[in-house]
Enzyme design. Structure first.
Site, PDB file in Angstrom:
ATOM      1  CD  GLU A  75       5.062  -4.664   4.059  1.00  0.00           C
ATOM      2  OE1 GLU A  75       6.238  -4.737   4.433  1.00  0.00           O
ATOM      3  OE2 GLU A  75       4.595  -5.351   3.135  1.00  0.00           O
ATOM      4  NE  ARG A 120      -5.517   2.271   0.136  1.00  0.00           N
ATOM      5  CZ  ARG A 120      -6.679   2.499   0.677  1.00  0.00           C
ATOM      6  NH1 ARG A 120      -6.937   3.673   1.200  1.00  0.00           N
ATOM      7  NH2 ARG A 120      -7.606   1.568   0.695  1.00  0.00           N
TER       8      ARG A 120
END
Length: 315
Positions: free
Chosen positions: A113, A150
């Site tokens: 995203e 991440r």
């Protein structure tokens, strides 16, 4: 299906974790483990089913991508996002996002995203994407795993992600440990942080106290004491070793106080205990604190002995 010219000819570089918070936060197996990576991965496109190699990807319109409804993180650091926007403008997107086919020819984001948002801000109309098949549960799992893997998460964010994986994916600690390639004790240490008081958790999120300090504070049950000692850590810049010694002293003092509260049984209660023991032919204990509050404990050997004592109590 995009033409061969529209497909990227260069294979994407391997992703590099952006986690700088500390060693050990990255998750070893990652999303590949959840997708069940194979040399050949089955995918579908709006036009027709096809099969492509794992390292290949499609270029799809950003306007056709819907966000992941199970995205575990709703806030993204503006400065880091701005840096990624500039990087995409200069170098392009290095690591493709991952999507699954949705309804009416649209796609649903599985992972990436932050990259998708940055690409939109960079004015990109299309984006490189791996197209995978995934269930709703896999969507949730992959979103959470990517979130841990991440981002530069603080220990509380990691703990909350672990907790969500356990609660929403119905995993036990050992199952979670296997899924994210981490030891069960490490998982347990993170989850213990969620028992800390809200002010202390805030200190951890702000980086004012370390994971080492947090683990020590989690050993304290008193939330007021947690906050008090956390303030002392910050004010006196205590090391983890100094904190360990402080908590050890606190526990020693607490044990000493417990010993002080034990009172010697007065002579008249000793006499009563002896009388009751002889009357009921049973072991009698009388406990009393310094305020005079206490209890009488009457022991019995078996059911028959209990019935005998009950008969005597009725007299």
């Amino acid at each position: 299906m995009p033409t061969k010219k529209e497909q990227a000819t260069q294979k994407p570089q391997e992703p590099v974790s952006t986690n700088t918070h500390g060693k050990g936060h990255g998750l070893g197996k990652g999303i590949g483990a959840l997708l069940g990576s194979t040399p050949d991965v089955s995918i579908v496109t709006p036009q027709s089913p096809s099969r492509i190699q794992e390292k290949e990807f499609e270029k799809i319109k950003i306007s056709l991508i819907d966000t992941n409804p199970w995205q575990p993180r709703s806030e993204f650091e503006e400065d880091a996002l701005a840096e990624l926007v500039e990087s995409i403008k200069t170098n392009g997107l290095i690591q493709p996002i991952t999507v699954r086919l949705g309804k009416n020819g649209r796609y649903q984001l599985i992972a990436g995203e932050r990259r998708l948002r940055a690409s939109k801000l960079a004015g990109m109309e299309t984006i490189a994407a791996f197209i995978r098949t995934a269930t709703d549960m896999q969507m949730l799992e992959m979103g959470l795993v990517e979130n841990i893997q991440r981002k530069d998460l603080n220990p509380i964010e990691i703990a909350l992600s672990f907790q969500r994986l356990m609660n929403e994916c119905n995993l036990k600690q050992d199952e979670l440990a296997a899924k994210v390639a981490k030891s069960r004790p490490l998982i347990a240490n993170y989850l213990r942080l969620l028992k800390l008081s809200t002010p202390v958790q805030k200190y951890i999120c702000e980086g004012r106290i370390s994971m080492g300090h947090a683990k020590m504070l989690a050993s304290l049950d008193d939330i007021d004491q947690q906050k008090e000692i956390a303030d002392k850590i910050i004010a006196d810049d205590l090391s983890v070793r100094q904190l360990e010694n402080l908590i050890k002293k606190i526990n020693q003092d607490k044990n000493a106080d417990k010993k002080k509260t034990k009172t010697v049984l007065p002579q008249h209660l000793i006499s009563i205990r002896q009388y009751l023991s002889e009357y009921y032919h049973a072991d009698i204990k009388i406990n009393r604190d310094i305020k005079g509050k206490g209890q009488i404990v009457l022991a019995f050997k078996n059911d028959k002995d209990l019935e005998r004592i009950l008969d005597l109590l009725k007299k």
